[in-house]
Every structure is written in C-alpha cells, then in structure tokens.
Design an enzyme around this catalytic site. Sequence first.
Site, PDB file in Angstrom:
ATOM      1  N   ASP A  11      33.458  43.936  39.189  1.00 19.98           N
ATOM      2  CA  ASP A  11      34.611  44.504  38.463  1.00 19.98           C
ATOM      3  C   ASP A  11      34.862  43.642  37.224  1.00 19.98           C
ATOM      4  OD1 ASP A  11      36.892  46.161  37.974  1.00 19.98           O
ATOM      5  OD2 ASP A  11      38.205  44.682  38.906  1.00 19.98           O
ATOM      6  N   SER A  12      35.780  44.094  36.378  1.00 23.00           N
ATOM      7  CA  SER A  12      36.162  43.294  35.210  1.00 23.00           C
ATOM      8  C   SER A  12      37.033  42.099  35.621  1.00 23.00           C
ATOM      9  CB  SER A  12      36.960  44.163  34.244  1.00 23.00           C
ATOM     10  OG  SER A  12      38.124  44.641  34.905  1.00 23.00           O
ATOM     11  N   CYS A  75      34.813  49.437  40.110  1.00 21.77           N
ATOM     12  CA  CYS A  75      35.600  49.620  38.890  1.00 21.77           C
ATOM     13  C   CYS A  75      35.436  51.068  38.433  1.00 21.77           C
ATOM     14  CB  CYS A  75      35.088  48.656  37.822  1.00 21.77           C
ATOM     15  SG  CYS A  75      35.819  48.908  36.196  1.00 21.77           S
ATOM     16  N   GLU A 153      46.560  41.594  38.017  1.00 24.15           N
ATOM     17  CA  GLU A 153      45.957  40.270  37.795  1.00 24.15           C
ATOM     18  C   GLU A 153      47.003  39.171  38.018  1.00 24.15           C
ATOM     19  OE1 GLU A 153      42.799  39.246  36.890  1.00 24.15           O
ATOM     20  OE2 GLU A 153      41.960  41.273  36.935  1.00 24.15           O
ATOM     21  N   CYS A 189      42.138  53.200  39.421  1.00 25.45           N
ATOM     22  CA  CYS A 189      41.715  51.890  38.921  1.00 25.45           C
ATOM     23  C   CYS A 189      41.780  50.981  40.130  1.00 25.45           C
ATOM     24  CB  CYS A 189      42.665  51.395  37.831  1.00 25.45           C
ATOM     25  SG  CYS A 189      42.418  49.658  37.409  1.00 25.45           S
ATOM     26  N   HIS A 191      42.299  47.989  40.436  1.00 26.52           N
ATOM     27  CA  HIS A 191      43.395  47.016  40.425  1.00 26.52           C
ATOM     28  C   HIS A 191      44.660  47.563  41.122  1.00 26.52           C
ATOM     29  CE1 HIS A 191      41.061  44.806  37.436  1.00 26.52           C
ATOM     30  NE2 HIS A 191      41.953  43.830  37.465  1.00 26.52           N
TER      31      HIS A 191
HETATM   32  N1  DGL Z   1      39.476  47.640  37.758  1.00 28.32           N
HETATM   33  C1  DGL Z   1      39.017  48.458  36.730  1.00 28.32           C
HETATM   34  C2  DGL Z   1      39.017  49.931  37.055  1.00 28.32           C
HETATM   35  O1  DGL Z   1      38.908  50.299  38.217  1.00 28.32           O
HETATM   36  C3  DGL Z   1      39.278  48.149  35.275  1.00 28.32           C
HETATM   37  C4  DGL Z   1      40.440  47.366  34.816  1.00 28.32           C
HETATM   38  C5  DGL Z   1      40.286  46.898  33.373  1.00 28.32           C
HETATM   39  O2  DGL Z   1      39.517  45.966  33.155  1.00 28.32           O
HETATM   40  O3  DGL Z   1      40.894  47.520  32.477  1.00 28.32           O
HETATM   41  O4  DGL Z   1      39.072  50.766  36.194  1.00 28.32           O
END
Ligand code: DGL
Length: 264
Positions: A11-12, A75, A153, A189, A191
């Site tokens: 992931d990012s 992600c 985060e 997402c 996150h």
């Molecule tokens: N966790 C990521 C997603 O599912 C991306 C979050 C990001 O870096 O903007 O899209």
Amino acid sequence: MSDERPILVFDSGVGGLSVLQHIRRALPKASIVYAADNAGYPYGTKSEAEIAARVPALLGRLVERYHPRVIVIACNTASTIALAHVRSALDLPVVGTVPAVKPAALLSKARVIGVLGTEATVRQPYVDNLVAEFASDCRVLRHGSADLVDMAEAKLRGEPPSPDAMRRVLDGLYSQPGGDQIDAVVLACTHFPLLAREISTASQPNVALVDSGEGIARRTAHLTKGQDWPTLPTGRAVFSKQDDWAKALKPALDAYGLTKIDYL
Ligand code: DGL
C-alpha cells in the site's frame, strides 16, 4: 518441507494493515512482508500516469528483494489504476483490491449507496464498470477525500481524529442530493476500515460500512492452497523512505506482528 516465501502486502501507507488483519486470520502460518510506499504517499492525489508507472516498478524491486509467493495490492487506488500493468510486468499471482460495490448493492434496501475512496479511485472507469455491473438499479454517490486518508495515518501514530473533522469529511458524501437515504457505504480505500468506528459514529443511523478485506483474504488463501509454510513465520514492514513518520508507526506495526523494519 518448509517454504519460506512470504506474502507481500503493498500500500502507499498504513491502509493495507486493514487487509493484513484478514490475511493473518485466514493464513496464520504465513510470513508477511508489508510494504508501504511512504515516499509516494499519498496516491489518491496523484495522476493515473504517475501511479501506473510507479507501482509496477516498485513492486518489481520488492519481488527481487523478498521473493514472495503472492502479491496483495492492498490499495484501491493502485489496483483500480495499475493492476493490469502489474500483472503484465510480473510473473506472480497478484491479488488486487477493488471497491466492494457488489456486496454493498446486495445489502442496500434503500437502493442508495455511497462510495468513499480517494479522489483518484472514485473517478476511475473501473468504478463505473463495477456500478454498471452490480449496482445499476442503485443511486451511487461518490466522495473522494485525502483528509480521511491522512486521518487514518495519524490515528495509527496515536492521534485519533476529532469528531468534528470526521463529520466535515462525511458531509461531502451525505449532503449530496439523495445522500440522506444512503444505507450502505463502500469503504473504497484500505485506510478507511482503520477508522470504521469513527466513520460509523459520524454517519447517519443504520448505515452499513462495507469493505473488501475478507474477500481479499479468501482469494489469497485460495491462491496459496496446498502450499507449505515457514517453520517460523516472520513479519516485517518495509518503507520506501526512511523518516520519522515510519519510525512513529513502530507500536502499530508491532501490534500487527510486523516486528522488523526495512527500508528500500
Ligand atoms: N490506501 C489507499 C487506497 O486504498 C490509498 C491512500 C492514498 O495513498 O491516497 O486507495
């Protein structure tokens, strides 16, 4: 026989941890390499071209270094943009994460669903196709938020979001025409499941939150069925950049069994 090859979860940032918890439950004997591209974070505000170039290149380096048995792109942004590029560049099974539009449409009685993702994800043709295939009789309202990604985060670094900030973000979804009728929200997402409690509290009553974590774990288990596992499973996190941001995550990473930290 033992097979030391790990599962690579990518992931990012910390979002993929919401997927990792399901993978751990489904495959407790697996070694995990959790890769966070903190040098490229956030993905959601980047262009399609940037993501499509960056993700396969980075995964190529990670594969050379860690020799995984399977890659999980945990992600939605990377998957809806770069999944095909990654699959054609790498000779390994790759599991992607795409918005759980289908289960949300199955759940919704009001036939009004929300898709909460990054700005990049919610504008993807991939999402248009999911909606056309699985939710064509639903009204689908989309909202992209980089703030919500930052809040997840921060939470994992010990700073939970304020209820006011959370309500402001969700207003972008619920205040759209028809938004007051939403009864299922796709957390599009990875996150966002990390903020499920806060999102739920700030949502109108009776909204079901739906994500793809369990489905991804099932798919990963299917792809590794019948394989041997390491005698002593390990968990490590690898970051694309060394900084205080990565260091501040140490307690959260430990809680997910990622006890070692590497840098690319
Ligand atoms: N966790 C990521 C997603 O599912 C991306 C979050 C990001 O870096 O903007 O899209």
